[in-house]
Design an enzyme around this catalytic site. Structure first.
Site, PDB file in Angstrom:
ATOM      1  N   CYS A 145       2.212   0.613  -8.905  1.00 40.87           N
ATOM      2  CA  CYS A 145       3.202   1.093  -7.931  1.00 40.87           C
ATOM      3  C   CYS A 145       4.530   1.376  -8.633  1.00 40.87           C
ATOM      4  CB  CYS A 145       3.373   0.084  -6.831  1.00 40.87           C
ATOM      5  SG  CYS A 145       3.609  -1.575  -7.464  1.00 40.87           S
ATOM      6  N   GLU A 195       5.550  -3.426   0.796  1.00 38.40           N
ATOM      7  CA  GLU A 195       5.675  -3.015  -0.609  1.00 38.40           C
ATOM      8  C   GLU A 195       4.943  -1.690  -0.720  1.00 38.40           C
ATOM      9  OE1 GLU A 195       7.403  -4.529  -2.776  1.00 38.40           O
ATOM     10  OE2 GLU A 195       7.511  -6.642  -2.213  1.00 38.40           O
ATOM     11  N   GLY A 250       0.830  -1.199   0.000  1.00 34.26           N
ATOM     12  CA  GLY A 250       0.000   0.000   0.000  1.00 34.26           C
ATOM     13  C   GLY A 250       0.861   1.244   0.000  1.00 34.26           C
ATOM     14  N   SER A 251       0.322   2.314   0.534  1.00 35.18           N
ATOM     15  CA  SER A 251       1.032   3.590   0.484  1.00 35.18           C
ATOM     16  C   SER A 251       2.164   3.636   1.512  1.00 35.18           C
ATOM     17  CB  SER A 251       0.055   4.724   0.749  1.00 35.18           C
ATOM     18  OG  SER A 251      -0.499   4.565   2.039  1.00 35.18           O
ATOM     19  N   THR A 252       3.138   4.471   1.249  1.00 34.27           N
ATOM     20  CA  THR A 252       4.255   4.643   2.178  1.00 34.27           C
ATOM     21  C   THR A 252       3.757   5.192   3.510  1.00 34.27           C
ATOM     22  OG1 THR A 252       5.869   4.873   0.401  1.00 34.27           O
ATOM     23  CG2 THR A 252       6.448   5.879   2.510  1.00 34.27           C
ATOM     24  N   GLU A 253       2.758   6.084   3.445  1.00 34.24           N
ATOM     25  CA  GLU A 253       2.211   6.680   4.663  1.00 34.24           C
ATOM     26  C   GLU A 253       1.659   5.615   5.625  1.00 34.24           C
ATOM     27  OE1 GLU A 253      -1.208   8.924   3.678  1.00 34.24           O
ATOM     28  OE2 GLU A 253      -1.601   9.538   5.752  1.00 34.24           O
ATOM     29  N   ILE A 254       0.785   4.732   5.124  1.00 34.49           N
ATOM     30  CA  ILE A 254       0.213   3.688   5.984  1.00 34.49           C
ATOM     31  C   ILE A 254       1.295   2.658   6.321  1.00 34.49           C
ATOM     32  CG2 ILE A 254      -1.616   1.954   6.222  1.00 34.49           C
ATOM     33  CD1 ILE A 254      -2.847   4.648   5.926  1.00 34.49           C
ATOM     34  N   GLY A 255       2.190   2.402   5.384  1.00 40.76           N
ATOM     35  CA  GLY A 255       3.259   1.431   5.606  1.00 40.76           C
ATOM     36  C   GLY A 255       4.132   1.785   6.806  1.00 40.76           C
TER      37      GLY A 255
HETATM   38  P1  NAD Z   1      -3.376   2.529   1.191  1.00 43.09           P
HETATM   39  O1  NAD Z   1      -2.096   2.549   1.941  1.00 43.09           O
HETATM   40  O2  NAD Z   1      -4.337   3.632   1.383  1.00 43.09           O
HETATM   41  O3  NAD Z   1      -4.167   1.194   1.564  1.00 43.09           O
HETATM   42  C1  NAD Z   1      -3.567  -0.078   1.420  1.00 43.09           C
HETATM   43  C2  NAD Z   1      -4.311  -1.063   2.309  1.00 43.09           C
HETATM   44  O4  NAD Z   1      -4.075  -0.723   3.659  1.00 43.09           O
HETATM   45  C3  NAD Z   1      -5.826  -1.063   2.119  1.00 43.09           C
HETATM   46  O5  NAD Z   1      -6.300  -2.393   2.225  1.00 43.09           O
HETATM   47  C4  NAD Z   1      -6.293  -0.237   3.285  1.00 43.09           C
HETATM   48  O6  NAD Z   1      -7.621  -0.520   3.674  1.00 43.09           O
HETATM   49  C5  NAD Z   1      -5.299  -0.656   4.353  1.00 43.09           C
HETATM   50  N1  NAD Z   1      -5.173   0.275   5.479  1.00 43.09           N
HETATM   51  C6  NAD Z   1      -5.387   1.605   5.501  1.00 43.09           C
HETATM   52  N2  NAD Z   1      -5.196   2.084   6.738  1.00 43.09           N
HETATM   53  C7  NAD Z   1      -4.826   1.039   7.511  1.00 43.09           C
HETATM   54  C8  NAD Z   1      -4.487   0.883   8.872  1.00 43.09           C
HETATM   55  N3  NAD Z   1      -4.482   1.908   9.716  1.00 43.09           N
HETATM   56  N4  NAD Z   1      -4.157  -0.347   9.314  1.00 43.09           N
HETATM   57  C9  NAD Z   1      -4.143  -1.398   8.473  1.00 43.09           C
HETATM   58  N5  NAD Z   1      -4.476  -1.322   7.191  1.00 43.09           N
HETATM   59  C10 NAD Z   1      -4.807  -0.116   6.708  1.00 43.09           C
HETATM   60  O7  NAD Z   1      -3.011   2.316  -0.335  1.00 43.09           O
HETATM   61  P2  NAD Z   1      -4.038   2.272  -1.555  1.00 43.09           P
HETATM   62  O8  NAD Z   1      -4.594   3.634  -1.721  1.00 43.09           O
HETATM   63  O9  NAD Z   1      -4.985   1.132  -1.399  1.00 43.09           O
HETATM   64  O10 NAD Z   1      -3.073   1.863  -2.743  1.00 43.09           O
HETATM   65  C11 NAD Z   1      -2.229   2.772  -3.372  1.00 43.09           C
HETATM   66  C12 NAD Z   1      -0.826   2.708  -2.799  1.00 43.09           C
HETATM   67  O11 NAD Z   1      -0.332   1.375  -2.780  1.00 43.09           O
HETATM   68  C13 NAD Z   1       0.161   3.495  -3.610  1.00 43.09           C
HETATM   69  O12 NAD Z   1       0.993   4.251  -2.765  1.00 43.09           O
HETATM   70  C14 NAD Z   1       0.992   2.428  -4.298  1.00 43.09           C
HETATM   71  O13 NAD Z   1       2.276   2.804  -4.668  1.00 43.09           O
HETATM   72  C15 NAD Z   1       0.995   1.349  -3.306  1.00 43.09           C
HETATM   73  N6  NAD Z   1       1.273   0.097  -3.975  1.00 43.09           N
HETATM   74  C16 NAD Z   1       2.491  -0.493  -3.825  1.00 43.09           C
HETATM   75  C17 NAD Z   1       2.781  -1.668  -4.487  1.00 43.09           C
HETATM   76  C18 NAD Z   1       4.116  -2.354  -4.347  1.00 43.09           C
HETATM   77  O14 NAD Z   1       4.206  -3.519  -4.640  1.00 43.09           O
HETATM   78  N7  NAD Z   1       5.146  -1.682  -3.917  1.00 43.09           N
HETATM   79  C19 NAD Z   1       1.831  -2.255  -5.293  1.00 43.09           C
HETATM   80  C20 NAD Z   1       0.601  -1.627  -5.435  1.00 43.09           C
HETATM   81  C21 NAD Z   1       0.346  -0.449  -4.753  1.00 43.09           C
END
Ligand code: NAD
Ligand code: MN
Length: 494
Positions: A295, A261, A239-244
């Site tokens: 991504c 990731e 997911g996003s770097t922020e949540i990561g």
């Molecule tokens: P996101 O971080 O908003 O959400 C990702 C997942 O995390 C979702 O299932 C969301 O519900 C969950 N989430 C959100 N808050 C959470 C919390 N507090 N605790 C646990 N889980 C939580 O990302 P997005 O908007 O779904 O996707 C876009 C992002 O994902 C982009 O930044 C993209 O670069 C990244 N991404 C990375 C890869 C990679 O392999 N590196 C692949 C695809 C997408």
């Protein structure tokens, strides 16, 4: 005209899949799912509460105990089940692809041949690993026999985003099953269908109930409950770097294993000696494939000064041919972005780019695909004369069909500018000189570098990020490390 799917609302998996069956979430909340191609609400998803996540984790823990159905299965059983899942996906590709298109808006043909195709390959690849992961017998030591075992890491808590809902989930589910783990997965709330269907298919293929549960819901409730659950041994987050970053902190609290990731702002370098036609094709594939919701998207196009004008002509000619279309149309190559919010965010970046002084040379607007103007379609967008260090569109991940073209002086400048970003997920270089190609590939700090290609993946090739793009790698043999612990055994022989 095949304006829309013949039927958008039948046979949708709208309920959590926990311990081998679809159940109603106990959160009392449902969230609307909208087909981005026409903005129609197609169903309401029953969301999981923390209690539902707990039920899924408990079922997973039960299956790791001695005497459980899962613990009685060996590597051959796991391999056979993974192959069966791949076979089932092959025969049900149309059904799963339709679900993926309904949630994401990606063209149906792509969903079938790329997304479902890749999922099949990944299940087959990790089926092989189930019977090949071994420990070591160490060199002789007087009076002792030393060996290592590879044991499953335990219960995996997986969280996935909405851009490749099926594949990014399968990248986690397949190696986890191969290693003998159990896995609880929380898909993005916008895109739960395909992996809910796979969970159902996996059960039919002989995976015991509880080994793989899917707990859809919001990130802040279901996602947070999964990551903080004491019964989860390892977190696999995409997911996003922020949540990561938040996920990493929570994992640190209990020293859980964690792979991340995250986002990217990947440089795609066109050197002066490149085949400019091939590079222009690669540039459009790099940024417009999957509407730029990738991504690893090549969102910064670094073009060597001396070929800038000639290259731009080719790039813009190709861009003009990429017209957004209903994703169920058989000829569609570019669907709507995933949601209203995402469309607004992308168009917001376009305004920012213009305000900061970049030169808009293509797109930049919402596209009218249907008579009624509905659907979250965005025209493929190109900004020229972008400043890598000053412009937000060069610094921040847009996650949409917006390309920033940046001039570079030469090979060395391309590597320097390419690396001036907080991210390091992927990169590419176009050149006819293999020495240059290899030097640039080795100089760019990205987990994947393509030479004269873009957006190509193989289950054997590890994928992941440098810097703020993540921790660890998925796919390949190294993925098995993330789903196993090494146990050292010392046997006294004296
Ligand atoms: P996101 O971080 O908003 O959400 C990702 C997942 O995390 C979702 O299932 C969301 O519900 C969950 N989430 C959100 N808050 C959470 C919390 N507090 N605790 C646990 N889980 C939580 O990302 P997005 O908007 O779904 O996707 C876009 C992002 O994902 C982009 O930044 C993209 O670069 C990244 N991404 C990375 C890869 C990679 O392999 N590196 C692949 C695809 C997408
Ligand atoms: Mn998000």
């Amino acid at each position: 005209m095949a304006d829309s799917a013949p039927d958008l609302t039948s046979n949708l998996p709208l309920r959590p899949f926990i311990d081998g069956k679809p159940v109603d979430g106990t959160s009392g909340r449902t969230s609307p799912l909208v087909f981005p191609g026409n903005e129609q609400e197609i169903g309401r998803l029953s969301e999981c509460s923390a209690a539902d996540v707990d039920a899924a984790v408990r079922a997973a823990r039960r299956e790791l105990e001695p005497g459980s159905a899962w613990s009685k299965m060996g590597p051959n059983d796991r391999q056979r089940i993974l192959y069966r899942i791949a076979e089932a996906l092959r025969s049900r590709a149309d059904e799963v692809a339709r679900l993926e298109t309904l949630n994401t808006g990606k063209p149906l043909a792509e969903a079938k041949f790329v997304d479902v195709g890749e999922a099949i390959n990944v299940f087959e690849y990790f089926a092989g690993w189930a019977t090949k992961v071994t420990g070591e017998t160490l060199p002789d030591r007087p009076g002792a026999f030393l060996y290592t075992r590879r044991e499953p890491v335990g219960v995996v808590g997986a969280i996935t985003p909405w851009n490749f809902p099926l594949d990014l989930a399968v990248w986690k589910v397949a190696p986890a099953i191969a290693a003998g783990c159990c896995i609880v997965l929380k898909p993005a709330s916008l895109t739960p269908f395909s992996i809910l269907k796979v969970a159902e298919i996996a059960l039919e293929c002989g995976l015991p109930p509880g080994v793989f549960s899917v707990v859809p819901g919001s990130g802040s409730v279901a996602g947070a409950a999964l990551i903080t659950h004491p019964g989860v041994d390892k977190v696999a987050f995409t997911g996003s770097t922020e949540i990561g970053k938040w996920v990493a902190k929570e994992c640190a609290e209990h020293v859980k294993r964690c792979t991340l990731e995250l986002g990217g702002k990947s440089p795609n370098v066109v050197l002066a000696d490149a085949d400019l036609d091939a590079a222009a094709r690669g540039a459009t594939v790099g940024i417009f494939y999957n509407k730029g919701e990738v991504c690893a998207a090549g969102s910064r196009l670094l073009v060597e000064d001396s070929v800038h004008d000639a290259f731009m002509e080719k790039l813009l000619a190709r861009t003009a041919k990429m017209v957004p279309q209903d994703p169920f149309h058989p000829k569609s190559r570019l669907g709507p972005v995933v949601s209203k919010g995402q469309m607004e965010s992308v168009l917001g970046y376009v305004e920012k780019g213009k305000a900061e002084g970049a030169k808009l040379v293509a797109g930049g607007t919402r596209a009218k695909v249907r008579e009624d103007g509905k659907g979250y379609y965005v025209n493929p967008t190109v900004f020229d004369e972008v400043d890598n260090d000053r412009h937000s569109i060069a610094r921040e991940e847009i996650f949409g069909p917006v390309l920033s073209v940046i001039r570079v002086k030469d090979e060395a400048d391309a590597v320097a500018v390419g690396n001036r970003t907080m991210y390091g997920l992927a990169a590419a270089v176009w050149t006819r000189d293999i020495k240059k190609g290899l030097r640039v590939a080795h100089g760019l700090k990205g987990g994947t570098v393509w030479i004269n290609s873009y957006n190509m993946y193989d289950p054997a090739l590890p994928f992941g990020g440098y810097k703020a793009s993540g921790w660890g790698r998925e796919l390949g043999s190294v993925a098995m490390d993330a789903y196993t612990e090494v146990k050292s055994v010392w046997v006294d022989l004296a």
